[in-house]
Design a protein around this motif. Structure first.
Motif, PDB file in Angstrom:
ATOM      1  N   UNK A   4      -1.769  24.189   6.099  1.00 35.32           N
ATOM      2  CA  UNK A   4      -0.743  24.330   7.129  1.00 35.32           C
ATOM      3  C   UNK A   4      -0.775  25.757   7.659  1.00 35.32           C
ATOM      4  N   UNK A   5      -0.776  25.888   8.983  1.00 36.04           N
ATOM      5  CA  UNK A   5      -0.824  27.200   9.605  1.00 36.04           C
ATOM      6  C   UNK A   5       0.580  27.773   9.707  1.00 36.04           C
ATOM      7  N   UNK A   6       0.721  29.036   9.335  1.00 33.85           N
ATOM      8  CA  UNK A   6       2.010  29.701   9.360  1.00 33.85           C
ATOM      9  C   UNK A   6       2.352  30.143  10.781  1.00 33.85           C
ATOM     10  N   UNK A   7       3.566  29.868  11.194  1.00 30.51           N
ATOM     11  CA  UNK A   7       4.039  30.322  12.491  1.00 30.51           C
ATOM     12  C   UNK A   7       4.925  31.543  12.284  1.00 30.51           C
ATOM     13  N   UNK A   8       4.885  32.456  13.254  1.00 31.19           N
ATOM     14  CA  UNK A   8       5.668  33.672  13.182  1.00 31.19           C
ATOM     15  C   UNK A   8       6.330  33.914  14.526  1.00 31.19           C
ATOM     16  N   UNK A  35      -3.419  30.074  23.083  1.00 32.54           N
ATOM     17  CA  UNK A  35      -4.848  29.802  23.055  1.00 32.54           C
ATOM     18  C   UNK A  35      -5.739  31.022  22.972  1.00 32.54           C
ATOM     19  N   UNK A  36      -5.154  32.216  22.829  1.00 31.76           N
ATOM     20  CA  UNK A  36      -5.926  33.453  22.768  1.00 31.76           C
ATOM     21  C   UNK A  36      -5.618  34.155  21.454  1.00 31.76           C
ATOM     22  N   UNK A  37      -6.653  34.668  20.780  1.00 33.27           N
ATOM     23  CA  UNK A  37      -6.442  35.443  19.571  1.00 33.27           C
ATOM     24  C   UNK A  37      -5.960  36.835  19.945  1.00 33.27           C
ATOM     25  N   UNK A  38      -4.879  37.258  19.318  1.00 27.77           N
ATOM     26  CA  UNK A  38      -4.279  38.560  19.616  1.00 27.77           C
ATOM     27  C   UNK A  38      -3.992  39.297  18.314  1.00 27.77           C
ATOM     28  N   UNK A  39      -3.763  40.589  18.426  1.00 30.53           N
ATOM     29  CA  UNK A  39      -3.432  41.440  17.284  1.00 30.53           C
ATOM     30  C   UNK A  39      -1.978  41.856  17.415  1.00 30.53           C
ATOM     31  N   UNK A  40      -1.225  41.765  16.294  1.00 24.24           N
ATOM     32  CA  UNK A  40       0.156  42.237  16.306  1.00 24.24           C
ATOM     33  C   UNK A  40       0.361  43.230  15.167  1.00 24.24           C
ATOM     34  N   UNK A  41       1.337  44.101  15.339  1.00 22.27           N
ATOM     35  CA  UNK A  41       1.730  45.036  14.294  1.00 22.27           C
ATOM     36  C   UNK A  41       2.489  44.246  13.232  1.00 22.27           C
ATOM     37  N   UNK A  42       2.088  44.386  11.981  1.00 20.86           N
ATOM     38  CA  UNK A  42       2.660  43.603  10.891  1.00 20.86           C
ATOM     39  C   UNK A  42       4.137  43.927  10.670  1.00 20.86           C
ATOM     40  N   UNK A  43       4.530  45.165  10.851  1.00 21.89           N
ATOM     41  CA  UNK A  43       5.901  45.575  10.577  1.00 21.89           C
ATOM     42  C   UNK A  43       6.862  45.235  11.716  1.00 21.89           C
ATOM     43  N   UNK A  44       6.479  45.580  12.938  1.00 24.85           N
ATOM     44  CA  UNK A  44       7.386  45.401  14.074  1.00 24.85           C
ATOM     45  C   UNK A  44       7.209  44.061  14.787  1.00 24.85           C
ATOM     46  N   UNK A  45       6.124  43.359  14.490  1.00 24.84           N
ATOM     47  CA  UNK A  45       5.807  42.060  15.116  1.00 24.84           C
ATOM     48  C   UNK A  45       5.656  42.180  16.628  1.00 24.84           C
ATOM     49  N   UNK A  46       5.114  43.312  17.096  1.00 23.32           N
ATOM     50  CA  UNK A  46       4.857  43.503  18.525  1.00 23.32           C
ATOM     51  C   UNK A  46       3.367  43.357  18.794  1.00 23.32           C
ATOM     52  N   UNK A  47       3.047  42.863  19.987  1.00 17.59           N
ATOM     53  CA  UNK A  47       1.652  42.685  20.381  1.00 17.59           C
ATOM     54  C   UNK A  47       0.983  44.029  20.635  1.00 17.59           C
TER      55      UNK A  47
END
Length: 65
Positions: A4-8, A35-47
């Protein structure tokens, strides 16, 4: 066996799917957003910022089966 894929929920309210990686990144997460792979900051959850106009040429689009 499918895992199962985790949603955030991102800081802007969008829902993304966390992608599993082989690397152990400490400060970032790789997510699928629209549909696009993106990077987010783990702490702030910002793109992370995109490459502007070059984003379309260098984005990693997720293949749907």
């Amino acid at each position: 066996m499918a895992k199962k894929q985790e949603q955030i929920v991102l800081s802007n309210g969008e829902v993304a799917i966390v992608k599993a990686t082989r690397s152990n990144y400490q400060n970032i997460l790789i997510v699928e957003l629209e549909g696009v792979l993106r990077v987010i900051d783990n702490e702030t959850k910002t793109l992370a910022p995109t490459l502007g106009e070059m984003h379309n040429k260098h984005a990693y689009y997720v293949k749907k089966s």
